[in-house]
Design an enzyme around this catalytic site. Structure first.
Site, PDB file in Angstrom:
ATOM      1  N   ASP A  78     -14.255 -47.725 111.153  1.00 41.03           N
ATOM      2  CA  ASP A  78     -13.561 -46.430 111.178  1.00 41.03           C
ATOM      3  C   ASP A  78     -14.410 -45.343 110.530  1.00 41.03           C
ATOM      4  O   ASP A  78     -15.197 -45.616 109.627  1.00 41.03           O
ATOM      5  CB  ASP A  78     -12.218 -46.575 110.445  1.00 41.03           C
ATOM      6  N   ARG A 112      -5.592 -49.363 105.260  1.00 36.84           N
ATOM      7  CA  ARG A 112      -4.550 -49.946 106.116  1.00 36.84           C
ATOM      8  C   ARG A 112      -5.198 -50.835 107.174  1.00 36.84           C
ATOM      9  O   ARG A 112      -6.398 -50.809 107.398  1.00 36.84           O
ATOM     10  CB  ARG A 112      -3.683 -48.850 106.740  1.00 36.84           C
ATOM     11  N   ARG A 116     -14.956 -38.400 111.625  1.00 43.04           N
ATOM     12  CA  ARG A 116     -15.230 -37.612 110.413  1.00 43.04           C
ATOM     13  C   ARG A 116     -16.721 -37.458 110.173  1.00 43.04           C
ATOM     14  O   ARG A 116     -17.201 -36.423 109.729  1.00 43.04           O
ATOM     15  CB  ARG A 116     -14.538 -38.261 109.198  1.00 43.04           C
ATOM     16  N   ASN A 151      -5.443 -46.495 120.634  1.00 41.82           N
ATOM     17  CA  ASN A 151      -6.510 -45.515 120.893  1.00 41.82           C
ATOM     18  C   ASN A 151      -6.471 -44.968 122.320  1.00 41.82           C
ATOM     19  O   ASN A 151      -7.072 -43.931 122.600  1.00 41.82           O
ATOM     20  CB  ASN A 151      -7.899 -46.118 120.602  1.00 41.82           C
ATOM     21  N   GLU A 204      -9.166 -61.888 102.715  1.00 43.64           N
ATOM     22  CA  GLU A 204      -9.534 -60.950 101.645  1.00 43.64           C
ATOM     23  C   GLU A 204      -9.885 -59.608 102.270  1.00 43.64           C
ATOM     24  O   GLU A 204     -10.660 -59.542 103.229  1.00 43.64           O
ATOM     25  CB  GLU A 204     -10.753 -61.488 100.866  1.00 43.64           C
ATOM     26  N   SER A 228      -3.990 -50.993 110.490  1.00 42.79           N
ATOM     27  CA  SER A 228      -3.977 -50.345 111.812  1.00 42.79           C
ATOM     28  C   SER A 228      -3.871 -51.346 112.969  1.00 42.79           C
ATOM     29  O   SER A 228      -4.619 -51.251 113.949  1.00 42.79           O
ATOM     30  CB  SER A 228      -5.193 -49.429 111.987  1.00 42.79           C
TER      31      SER A 228
HETATM   32  C1  IPE Z   1      -8.565 -48.349 113.923  1.00 47.74           C
HETATM   33  O1  IPE Z   1      -8.956 -47.062 113.639  1.00 47.74           O
HETATM   34  C2  IPE Z   1      -9.049 -48.729 115.299  1.00 47.74           C
HETATM   35  C3  IPE Z   1     -10.464 -48.961 115.426  1.00 47.74           C
HETATM   36  C4  IPE Z   1     -11.367 -48.890 114.467  1.00 47.74           C
HETATM   37  C5  IPE Z   1     -10.908 -49.328 116.746  1.00 47.74           C
HETATM   38  P1  IPE Z   1      -8.001 -45.812 113.919  1.00 47.74           P
HETATM   39  O2  IPE Z   1      -8.783 -44.618 113.500  1.00 47.74           O
HETATM   40  O3  IPE Z   1      -7.517 -45.847 115.300  1.00 47.74           O
HETATM   41  O4  IPE Z   1      -6.787 -46.089 112.929  1.00 47.74           O
HETATM   42  P2  IPE Z   1      -5.760 -45.085 112.248  1.00 47.74           P
HETATM   43  O5  IPE Z   1      -5.288 -44.139 113.295  1.00 47.74           O
HETATM   44  O6  IPE Z   1      -6.515 -44.375 111.160  1.00 47.74           O
HETATM   45  O7  IPE Z   1      -4.691 -45.965 111.679  1.00 47.74           O
HETATM   46  C1  IPE Z   2     -13.365 -45.325 114.698  1.00 47.25           C
HETATM   47  O1  IPE Z   2     -13.641 -44.028 114.316  1.00 47.25           O
HETATM   48  C2  IPE Z   2     -13.677 -45.582 116.155  1.00 47.25           C
HETATM   49  C3  IPE Z   2     -12.483 -45.787 116.997  1.00 47.25           C
HETATM   50  C4  IPE Z   2     -11.256 -45.765 116.582  1.00 47.25           C
HETATM   51  C5  IPE Z   2     -12.714 -46.027 118.393  1.00 47.25           C
HETATM   52  P1  IPE Z   2     -12.589 -42.863 114.502  1.00 47.25           P
HETATM   53  O2  IPE Z   2     -12.825 -42.228 115.840  1.00 47.25           O
HETATM   54  O3  IPE Z   2     -11.216 -43.325 114.256  1.00 47.25           O
HETATM   55  O4  IPE Z   2     -13.054 -41.869 113.354  1.00 47.25           O
HETATM   56  P2  IPE Z   2     -12.133 -41.024 112.380  1.00 47.25           P
HETATM   57  O5  IPE Z   2     -11.183 -41.969 111.733  1.00 47.25           O
HETATM   58  O6  IPE Z   2     -11.442 -40.009 113.225  1.00 47.25           O
HETATM   59  O7  IPE Z   2     -13.096 -40.428 111.415  1.00 47.25           O
HETATM   60 MG    MG Z   3     -10.064 -43.450 112.605  1.00 44.91          MG
END
Ligand code: IPE
Ligand code: IPE
Ligand code: MG
Length: 249
Positions: free
Chosen positions: A20, A194, A24, A68, A207, A196
């Site tokens: 994740d 979390r 950002r 997603n 862990e 997710s």
């Molecule tokens: C979890 O990240 C899914 C993946 C890394 C593929 P998200 O960015 O979708 O999760 P939330 O929305 O912060 O819970």
């Molecule tokens: C994780 O990065 C990749 C996927 C969920 C596919 P994000 O796209 O969720 O990045 P943030 O959380 O918005 O920074």
């Molecule tokens: Mg994310």
């Protein structure tokens, strides 16, 4: 006191990663989110190589969640393209390094071209034995559990399964992850604390390691730090510390 070192004899067999923070990472650079996803795919390559080198048996990567699909269409398309590209680019190395690729999740929703590439790689790599790379794609833990329940119910309705035979092992075998060990270590980058919807059933005693490092910045040193932290944990599985030590001998 010396900093703890990684003990190569006490590695987790299975590491799962919630990758994740790509969005950002891009925003910090004033770039579109997809720029972050592209940088994230480089981190994927780094971590796959590092785990293979260390001798990790199973690495599960949360690449795209069931939820997603609700992201803007542009971003979804781009993520699917990146996946297709990843398969082509990494194919040779995956084969050379003896990595078996399997997916978990509802990939019927994945565009046909990417899906068939993925299936071809799974087929080509199915006899590789040095590491298993699990790609969680269009994956949701709740969705997986519901699908498992449906499979068991339909077997019961067909008279092939008695309700009393449904126990935790039987249920595990009805999940996408049938036959895979449960993860001992789950790493989440990007600062959120979390799960997710990742591996809900499988993480009962896993862990958890959370780091603020954004996924595109995640380096081999960060992976090693997570493993060292894991190696310092006391895992008891509901028993007392004394019981657990006696059991270990
Ligand atoms: C979890 O990240 C899914 C993946 C890394 C593929 P998200 O960015 O979708 O999760 P939330 O929305 O912060 O819970
Ligand atoms: C994780 O990065 C990749 C996927 C969920 C596919 P994000 O796209 O969720 O990045 P943030 O959380 O918005 O920074
Ligand atoms: Mg994310």
């Amino acid at each position: 006191m010396n900093a703890p070192r990684l003990d190569r004899h006490r590695l987790p067999h299975h590491i799962a990663v919630i990758m994740d923070g790509n969005g950002r990472w891009a925003r910090q650079r004033g770039r579109p989110r997809v720029f972050g996803h592209r940088a994230g795919s480089k981190a994927v390559r780094r971590v796959v190589r590092a785990c293979r080198r260390l001798g990790i048996e199973v690495l599960s990567l949360y690449a795209f969640s069931a939820q997603n699909w609700g992201r803007p269409a542009d971003e979804v398309h781009h993520l699917m393209d990146l996946l297709g590209e990843f398969i082509i680019k990494e194919w040779q190395e995956i084969m050379e390094r003896g990595i078996r690729v399997v997916h978990i999740g509802a990939i019927r929703r994945v565009p046909a071209e990417v899906r068939s590439r993925l299936k071809a790689l799974e087929l080509a790599s199915q006899r590789n034995r040095d590491m298993t790379l699990v790609l969680a794609l269009s994956y949701g833990g709740r969705e997986e559990i519901v699908r498992g329940a449906q499979r068991l119910v339909s077997r019961a309705a067909a008279g092939k399964l008695r309700p009393a035979d449904v126990d935790a092992d039987c249920f595990s075998r009805a999940l996408y992850t049938a036959g895979l060990p449960e993860p001992e270590l789950l790493i989440r980058t990007g600062g959120e604390r979390r799960i997710s919807n990742f591996l809900l059933w499988q993480c009962a005693y896993t862990e958890l390691f959370f780091t603020d490092v954004l996924w595109p910045d995640f380096k081999v040193a960060d992976l090693r730090a997570a493993i060292i932290d894991f190696q310092g944990r006391s895992r008891r599985f509901g028993l007392t510390g004394e019981q657990w030590e006696e059991r270990d001998g």
